[in-house]
Design an enzyme around this catalytic site. Sequence first.
Site, PDB file in Angstrom:
ATOM      1  N   CYS A 123       0.931  -6.013   7.703  1.00  0.00           N
ATOM      2  CA  CYS A 123       1.869  -4.895   7.772  1.00  0.00           C
ATOM      3  C   CYS A 123       1.504  -4.011   8.958  1.00  0.00           C
ATOM      4  O   CYS A 123       0.357  -3.569   9.058  1.00  0.00           O
ATOM      5  CB  CYS A 123       1.809  -4.084   6.476  1.00  0.00           C
ATOM      6  SG  CYS A 123       2.782  -2.560   6.464  1.00  0.00           S
ATOM      7  N   CYS A 156       7.628  -5.086  13.118  1.00  0.00           N
ATOM      8  CA  CYS A 156       7.463  -4.993  11.662  1.00  0.00           C
ATOM      9  C   CYS A 156       7.412  -6.422  11.149  1.00  0.00           C
ATOM     10  O   CYS A 156       8.230  -7.261  11.545  1.00  0.00           O
ATOM     11  CB  CYS A 156       8.628  -4.227  11.037  1.00  0.00           C
ATOM     12  SG  CYS A 156       8.679  -4.296   9.218  1.00  0.00           S
TER      13      CYS A 156
END
Length: 256
Positions: free
Chosen positions: A65, A172
């Site tokens: 992440c 992302c």
Amino acid sequence: MDSGIGLLAATAAVRRLRPDADLVLSLDPDGMPWGPRTPEDLTRRAVAVAEAAAAHRPDALIIGCNTATVHALPALRARLEPGIPVIGTVPAIKPAAAGGGPFAIWATPATTGSPYQRGLIDDFADGVAVTEVPCHGLAEAVERADEAAIEAAVAAAAALTPDDVTTVVLGCTHYELVSERIRAAVQRPGFPPLVLHGSAGAVAAQALRRLGEQPAPRAAADGTLTVLLSGRAGSLPEPALAYEEGRLLKTVSPAR
């Protein structure tokens, strides 16, 4: 570890390199999404998810992440290293800039314009034109495997991407699951094929380097899969199976 299924890209990359690896996926459905949380709250959630994974005595921990890497990497390394190497996920700005053409960074609104991302641009863009594109709702749509919402969010971000962009950095990890849809939306007629830069392959390779490991031979036996949902034993969330990476991991034998 991640708040949700954004970790699929890096995990699938590890799976391809080491099909014999026993995998522990630690997600946080009780606390997601992490993006709107304060840095302190996000770090607290990330540490809890990491400690749930650490209880299984892994050889390494990958933070799958970008947002968690931005805010929680120092705390996680302080808590777990040197016993467990911690590998973060950083947007691939340096290799994108090496291509020489103007590029865009697609990222969550919380990351777009952040000091962290601006620092990476200052350090690595080397004078190449960069456009930061906030992708409103895209990570959430990918998390739900909501096709209509994915299409709308990708179209909105593509409309903010300049026509002369030759490369897009996927800032992302969720976006890597829909990379071909992003390519189709941004590719302009008459321009060279769009280059996409994700982080999953580099992160998986870095994890193996930290451990002094090599890719396993094709004949290696499949490893096992353990899924933790906010610390509880569980299974892959159903939306994960909408993506190739999730289906790949579904073939791994569950841990017993």
